[in-house]
Structure formats: C-alpha cells, structure tokens
Design a protein around this motif. Structure first.
Motif, PDB file in Angstrom:
ATOM      1  N   GLN A 238      12.236  -3.510  21.805  1.00  0.00           N
ATOM      2  CA  GLN A 238      12.633  -2.732  20.809  1.00  0.00           C
ATOM      3  C   GLN A 238      12.479  -3.218  19.376  1.00  0.00           C
ATOM      4  O   GLN A 238      12.615  -2.332  18.514  1.00  0.00           O
ATOM      5  CB  GLN A 238      14.302  -3.084  20.958  1.00  0.00           C
ATOM      6  CG  GLN A 238      14.819  -4.701  20.711  1.00  0.00           C
ATOM      7  CD  GLN A 238      16.146  -4.908  21.300  1.00  0.00           C
ATOM      8  OE1 GLN A 238      16.184  -4.494  22.612  1.00  0.00           O
ATOM      9  NE2 GLN A 238      16.620  -5.728  20.828  1.00  0.00           N
ATOM     10  N   ASP A 239      11.912  -4.297  19.165  1.00  0.00           N
ATOM     11  CA  ASP A 239      11.355  -4.732  17.723  1.00  0.00           C
ATOM     12  C   ASP A 239      10.173  -3.919  17.319  1.00  0.00           C
ATOM     13  O   ASP A 239       9.789  -4.130  16.032  1.00  0.00           O
ATOM     14  CB  ASP A 239      11.187  -6.308  17.789  1.00  0.00           C
ATOM     15  CG  ASP A 239      12.429  -7.120  18.005  1.00  0.00           C
ATOM     16  OD1 ASP A 239      13.386  -6.488  17.829  1.00  0.00           O
ATOM     17  OD2 ASP A 239      12.096  -8.150  18.731  1.00  0.00           O
ATOM     18  N   PHE A 240       9.646  -3.160  18.150  1.00  0.00           N
ATOM     19  CA  PHE A 240       8.488  -2.378  17.770  1.00  0.00           C
ATOM     20  C   PHE A 240       8.840  -1.179  17.463  1.00  0.00           C
ATOM     21  O   PHE A 240       8.165  -0.296  16.989  1.00  0.00           O
ATOM     22  CB  PHE A 240       7.442  -2.473  18.756  1.00  0.00           C
ATOM     23  CG  PHE A 240       6.881  -3.684  19.193  1.00  0.00           C
ATOM     24  CD1 PHE A 240       5.525  -3.942  18.430  1.00  0.00           C
ATOM     25  CD2 PHE A 240       7.361  -4.636  20.025  1.00  0.00           C
ATOM     26  CE1 PHE A 240       5.172  -5.284  18.675  1.00  0.00           C
ATOM     27  CE2 PHE A 240       6.808  -5.728  20.308  1.00  0.00           C
ATOM     28  CZ  PHE A 240       5.545  -6.254  19.646  1.00  0.00           C
ATOM     29  N   SER A 241      10.267  -0.844  17.334  1.00  0.00           N
ATOM     30  CA  SER A 241      10.551   0.431  16.846  1.00  0.00           C
ATOM     31  C   SER A 241      11.428   0.112  15.555  1.00  0.00           C
ATOM     32  O   SER A 241      12.759   0.572  15.313  1.00  0.00           O
ATOM     33  CB  SER A 241      11.581   1.081  17.805  1.00  0.00           C
ATOM     34  OG  SER A 241      10.566   1.343  19.020  1.00  0.00           O
ATOM     35  N   PRO A 242      10.977  -0.323  14.638  1.00  0.00           N
ATOM     36  CA  PRO A 242      11.597  -0.672  13.202  1.00  0.00           C
ATOM     37  C   PRO A 242      11.890   0.707  12.349  1.00  0.00           C
ATOM     38  O   PRO A 242      11.354   1.761  12.741  1.00  0.00           O
ATOM     39  CB  PRO A 242      10.612  -1.488  12.372  1.00  0.00           C
ATOM     40  CG  PRO A 242       9.422  -1.204  12.819  1.00  0.00           C
ATOM     41  CD  PRO A 242       9.562  -0.454  14.316  1.00  0.00           C
ATOM     42  N   PRO A 243      12.779   0.708  11.467  1.00  0.00           N
ATOM     43  CA  PRO A 243      13.022   1.872  10.655  1.00  0.00           C
ATOM     44  C   PRO A 243      11.688   2.245   9.970  1.00  0.00           C
ATOM     45  O   PRO A 243      10.976   1.198   9.776  1.00  0.00           O
ATOM     46  CB  PRO A 243      13.975   1.375   9.544  1.00  0.00           C
ATOM     47  CG  PRO A 243      14.674  -0.070  10.088  1.00  0.00           C
ATOM     48  CD  PRO A 243      13.662  -0.531  11.132  1.00  0.00           C
ATOM     49  N   SER A 244      11.437   3.610   9.587  1.00  0.00           N
ATOM     50  CA  SER A 244      10.139   3.909   9.132  1.00  0.00           C
ATOM     51  C   SER A 244       9.988   3.463   7.706  1.00  0.00           C
ATOM     52  O   SER A 244      11.023   3.414   7.067  1.00  0.00           O
ATOM     53  CB  SER A 244      10.200   5.532   9.004  1.00  0.00           C
ATOM     54  OG  SER A 244      10.176   6.043  10.404  1.00  0.00           O
ATOM     55  N   PRO A 245       9.087   2.841   7.505  1.00  0.00           N
ATOM     56  CA  PRO A 245       8.778   2.447   6.150  1.00  0.00           C
ATOM     57  C   PRO A 245       8.614   3.569   5.137  1.00  0.00           C
ATOM     58  O   PRO A 245       8.350   4.674   5.465  1.00  0.00           O
ATOM     59  CB  PRO A 245       7.517   1.465   6.171  1.00  0.00           C
ATOM     60  CG  PRO A 245       6.748   2.322   7.205  1.00  0.00           C
ATOM     61  CD  PRO A 245       7.687   2.591   8.165  1.00  0.00           C
ATOM     62  N   ASP A 246       8.966   2.941   3.845  1.00  0.00           N
ATOM     63  CA  ASP A 246       8.435   4.069   2.533  1.00  0.00           C
ATOM     64  C   ASP A 246       7.358   4.689   2.691  1.00  0.00           C
ATOM     65  O   ASP A 246       6.159   3.791   2.922  1.00  0.00           O
ATOM     66  CB  ASP A 246       8.723   3.110   1.474  1.00  0.00           C
ATOM     67  CG  ASP A 246       9.166   4.274   0.008  1.00  0.00           C
ATOM     68  OD1 ASP A 246       9.895   4.208  -0.518  1.00  0.00           O
ATOM     69  OD2 ASP A 246       7.995   4.923  -0.010  1.00  0.00           O
ATOM     70  N   GLU A 247       7.267   5.909   2.679  1.00  0.00           N
ATOM     71  CA  GLU A 247       5.903   6.562   2.870  1.00  0.00           C
ATOM     72  C   GLU A 247       4.865   6.531   1.399  1.00  0.00           C
ATOM     73  O   GLU A 247       3.673   6.819   1.373  1.00  0.00           O
ATOM     74  CB  GLU A 247       6.131   8.079   3.132  1.00  0.00           C
ATOM     75  CG  GLU A 247       6.493   8.162   4.574  1.00  0.00           C
ATOM     76  CD  GLU A 247       6.724   9.846   4.828  1.00  0.00           C
ATOM     77  OE1 GLU A 247       6.301  10.541   4.179  1.00  0.00           O
ATOM     78  OE2 GLU A 247       7.403  10.010   5.840  1.00  0.00           O
ATOM     79  N   GLN A 248       5.636   6.154   0.411  1.00  0.00           N
ATOM     80  CA  GLN A 248       5.081   6.390  -0.908  1.00  0.00           C
ATOM     81  C   GLN A 248       4.448   4.824  -1.319  1.00  0.00           C
ATOM     82  O   GLN A 248       3.468   4.571  -1.704  1.00  0.00           O
ATOM     83  CB  GLN A 248       6.070   6.785  -2.024  1.00  0.00           C
ATOM     84  CG  GLN A 248       6.454   8.110  -1.820  1.00  0.00           C
ATOM     85  CD  GLN A 248       4.937   9.131  -1.867  1.00  0.00           C
ATOM     86  OE1 GLN A 248       4.196   9.086  -2.573  1.00  0.00           O
ATOM     87  NE2 GLN A 248       4.958   9.969  -0.690  1.00  0.00           N
ATOM     88  N   MET A 249       5.418   3.820  -1.228  1.00  0.00           N
ATOM     89  CA  MET A 249       5.232   2.380  -1.764  1.00  0.00           C
ATOM     90  C   MET A 249       4.712   1.454  -0.500  1.00  0.00           C
ATOM     91  O   MET A 249       5.552   1.258   0.269  1.00  0.00           O
ATOM     92  CB  MET A 249       6.497   1.761  -2.379  1.00  0.00           C
ATOM     93  CG  MET A 249       6.497   2.387  -3.784  1.00  0.00           C
ATOM     94  SD  MET A 249       4.959   2.371  -4.831  1.00  0.00           S
ATOM     95  CE  MET A 249       5.172   0.477  -5.082  1.00  0.00           C
TER      96      MET A 249
END
Lengths: 234, 234
Positions: B172-183
């Motif tokens: 489950q730790d390999f499904s983190p919230p999506s990171p910011d696509e810009q920064m």
C-alpha cells in the motif's frame, strides 16, 4: 605501436553460439535438479536467460571496471556460461586490451545485465580473474582451452587481428591465416567473475520486485557459499 | 531506515516517451542542418538512435560510476535527450539513491550504449553533474523542472515510493498520492553527462569499424568544443 589497446570488440563481435547457449541452459537446469551448491541468484538468472533466449543480445552484458586513474570503464561482453560447478561467470578477452591491464591493477567489477523482453536487471558485483595458458590451475587452463575450441572461426580470427586501438591498419591485415583451432594463442584470455553480491530488479512486478543477494561465507574451497537474500524497495 | 539506497529502478522503470524520443531526434537533425557547434560523435549517435527506434530499450544505456570504496557500480538508465544546445546527455535520478552519493564523491562516469539492431556500441566517458531545484543555474533548473513535467505519471510516482533499497515496505505504501505535476519534489534530480571521449564500435563493418573521439579544447563557455577523431583497430 601504442600500448593503448582494447579488444572489447573481440568479445562483442562473437556471434552467440546457440549450441553453447543451449548447453548452458541445460547445465543450469541440471544443477538445479541435482541440488548442487549453486547460489540462489542462479535460479532467477537462468530463468531470465531462458525466457529471453530468442534475443541473441540477451547474452550480452555490460562489464564495469576501474581504470588506474580511478575513472570507471564500461563495455559490452558476451556471457560464456559458468565455470564448471562454480558460480563464476565466464567471458573471454584479449591480453592486449586495456581491460586486462585494468583488472591486473584492480580486479573489482560490476556486470549490469538487462533483459529487454522480461524487463529485469541483474547487477553482479565481484572480482575478476584473468586465466591464460600460463595459469597454474589445471581446471582453469582446461576451461580456457575448451572455450577457445568452442568459439566460432570468426571469433578466433579476431585474436589475430592487428593491435587493438592502434591506428587503423590496412584491411588486408584483418585476414590473417586461421589460428590453430585446438591451442589458444597467448593473447586469448578467459575471464572469470566471482560474484559477491547480486541486485535483481524486476520491473514487471506490482509495484516492482527487487531482491539483494549477499554472500555471507565461503568454505576453504570457495565453492560452498552461503547467501543472504533480502527483499528491498525498488 | 538505512542510508543505503538506490533508485536506479526509478530511472529504468520509466516508459520511454515516444513524443520525447521524436523530439530529440528532430532536435539532433535541426542541430545538424543548422550547423550548430555539436560534437562530431553526435551525428553517428543520432543515426543509431534513429535506426534502432523501434526497440524501446534502445534508449537505455548502462552507466558506470565508482563507489567510495573504489569498486565500480553499473546500472541501466534511460536517455532523456541532450541539455539545450550542449553535448551533455540528460538522465534522471533519485536523490536518495547510492548513485547520487557516489557522484558527489567521484563524478567520473562511463556510459556504455549498445544498439542491438545495428550492432554498434558507444562508450561515452566523462563527468556527471547532479542538478536539483537548488542548483544555482537558471538554465539547468529550468531543464530540471521541464523534465519533471515531461515524464509520465508512473515515472513521477516512483519518486514518492518508500526509501529505495530499504527493507521491502507494504504494497500500500507504493500507492502514494500523486505528486504535483509542475513542481518536482526534492528527491528528483537531473543528471548531466559531459563527455570527454567517445569510443564508437560498429560490428557490422568489414572487418569492423572503430572510431575514437577525443575532446581537445573547450572555450570559456564550455560550449565550443574541439574534437579529434581517429580511426583505430577494433
């Protein structure tokens, strides 16, 4: 003639010999079923070799060493199977090449073997040994000679080409008389990689799988090895 | 959590972006026709990239560096094009990986790039630079950010995975919230390889062709380079 030389090409140029490839695959299978003391990373590696066998270049890997000036060197070489019942990988090389000089000063190496079809990578870290006809070990000299006899005519011919990495010789110099098929010339070397650790990464897993294999002990003969296997984050 | 870490996987795992690949090919072509100051090895390399483009793994190469203990390290990375108008190759990496530590101590590197379809090898020897958001160079920071924006969602997600090479975390730790696509996050690095010499081996020649490219001078800006090209024995 410059002393600078490298016949990485002489290895790379060798057409994979399918008979030999099959023999290695069979050997691996035989080892597994016979329950011999083979390192635990041999099983996933044998599986990768088998599953990628349709791609001839799946038997090539990149071998990194360190130059005397402390910078890394990296070239493609051809996997030639394992030496006898050991876990040591065999390659061939030209004594005139820079690689052989580098190994004499620093035998540390890391092979990076990427399998394109199954999308997995093995990083094999260890120590290299250079075997020539002068090596004082009957088993190794036998392996050295047998490998010479097994490679193709064109592979053997390359060891009689002009000095590697010297200014380009005339084309006619690349058609020397065929060397003896039984007795290797002095420039023919067998290289052995004795592996201390393996980092196996499978990109197809969900999320991915990565296992580290670390050698923890060796018997006096160096043949009976103990390995620790750890699942780690990719 | 161990400080031992490596996200070579984070590079390898990135699916080649065909749009980006085409952009690079176009860029190389544009450079050639515009007569920009590009190194002479760029032309055969661009040709190899183009001719092998049907094989996605033709954009992977093996990058060798030296560990602090003097042994070589070797892993597969993905080519991300050239930086701006320079001859420096771009890759990406994770700041938490052992590779970044190694480069800080010894920036020397050799990339070994084998093209399976055309049977040719480029060995690119030089120095690595690690670029982060903190790098004091506007052009580099721009490139760093642009690369983050260009890579795929799954590639970006890997930089938010648990610490590389630490004991395997829960799935489950390999499904983190999506990171910011810009920064880009702090762990995202751009790696640049500034090349000093290239060894290009073509196995399909008769007998074979091998050319060495050596940088002989640089202008103060480091952009105007002079190269010596020598035909040598394979």
């Amino acid at each position: 003639m410059s002393s600078a030389s490298s016949t990485d090409s002489s290895q790379l140029n060798l057409q994979p010999n399918n008979d030999s490839a099959n023999a290695v695959a069979k050997k691996l299978d035989a080892d597994e079923t016979a329950g011999q003391v083979i390192a635990p990373w041999r099983s996933p590696l044998a599986r990768a070799i088998h599953r990628n066998r349709a791609q001839p270049f799946s038997r090539y890997f990149q071998l990194a060493t360190v130059r005397p000036d402390g910078t890394p060197a990296n070239r493609t070489v051809v996997f030639r199977g394992f030496w006898a019942d050991s876990n040591q990988l065999m390659m061939i090389g030209d004594r005139r090449s820079e690689k052989i000089e580098q190994i004499a000063e620093n035998p540390a190496a890391e092979a990076c073997w990427y399998f394109a079809k199954t999308r997995e990578q093995f990083r094999l870290c260890g120590q290299l040994t250079v075997v020539t006809a002068d090596t004082a070990h009957t088993g190794l000299v036998d392996a050295h000679q047998r490998l010479w006899q097994q490679i193709s005519d064109s592979a053997r011919a390359q060891f009689c080409w002009p000095y590697p990495k010297a200014p380009r010789a005339d084309d006619q110099d690349f058609s020397p008389p065929s060397p003896d098929e039984q007795m290797p010339p002095p420039q023919f070397c067998l290289l052995l990689l004795a592996v201390d650790s393996v980092d196996h990464l499978e990109l197809r897993g969900e999320p991915q799988n990565r296992h580290l294999y670390t050698k923890t002990a060796s018997s006096a003969q160096g043949n009976s090895q103990q390995w620790q296997v750890t699942a780690v984050n990719p």
